[in-house]
Design an enzyme around this catalytic site. Sequence first.
Site, short mmCIF file in Angstrom:
data_model
loop_
_atom_site.label_atom_id
_atom_site.label_comp_id
_atom_site.label_asym_id
_atom_site.label_seq_id
_atom_site.Cartn_x
_atom_site.Cartn_y
_atom_site.Cartn_z
N GLN A 43 44.81 41.57 40.43
CA GLN A 43 45.66 41.82 41.29
C GLN A 43 45.73 41.02 42.53
O GLN A 43 44.57 40.71 43.04
CB GLN A 43 45.63 43.24 41.95
CG GLN A 43 46.20 43.86 42.94
CD GLN A 43 45.25 43.88 44.18
OE1 GLN A 43 44.32 44.65 43.96
NE2 GLN A 43 45.87 43.48 45.25
N CYS A 44 46.58 40.39 43.26
CA CYS A 44 46.94 40.03 44.45
C CYS A 44 47.79 40.43 45.31
O CYS A 44 48.09 41.91 45.12
CB CYS A 44 46.95 38.20 44.27
SG CYS A 44 48.60 38.02 43.56
N ALA A 45 48.46 39.82 46.28
CA ALA A 45 49.38 40.21 46.96
C ALA A 45 50.99 40.37 46.34
O ALA A 45 51.35 41.58 46.64
CB ALA A 45 49.43 39.61 48.27
N LEU A 60 49.95 44.01 45.10
CA LEU A 60 49.70 45.06 45.95
C LEU A 60 50.69 45.48 46.34
O LEU A 60 51.13 46.88 46.53
CB LEU A 60 48.59 44.76 47.18
CG LEU A 60 48.37 45.95 47.97
CD1 LEU A 60 47.58 47.09 47.30
CD2 LEU A 60 47.55 45.43 49.28
#
Length: 111
Positions: free
Chosen positions: A72-74, A100
Site C-alpha cells: 500500500q502507498c498513497a 490509502l
Amino acid sequence: MFGFLKKLLGLPDGVSPQDAQAMVKTGSALILDVRTSAERQAAHIPGSLHLSLDELGRNAGKLPKDKTIICQCASGMRSAAAAKQLAAQGFTTLNLKGGLGGWQRAGLPTK
C-alpha cells in the site's frame, strides 16, 4: 486486454480495500505501507507494517513468507513496484487498489 498487459509486464494483482481488510481480519494477509515516514505519520491503516520503498530491498527478509503481503502507498503506484519486487523474492503479494486514498474513499479506518 488489460489483464494480458498486466501479466506481460509482471504487474501484481490488485485487491479492493474491502477484500484487503477481510484478508487481514482472517489472518491470511498483512498490509505493508511503503510510503515515507512523513506520509505515514499523517495517516495510516491501523495494524499495517511500515517499510518505505527505499528500505524494502534491505529489509524484505524481516517480512513473513507465510502470509500474503498487500502493498500500500498513497495511490497504488509505488506499492505496485514494491509488490513486484517482493514477488521476485518469493513472497505472495497483492497491490491495494487506490492505495490509502482508495482505503479512505471506501470508508475504512485510518489513524
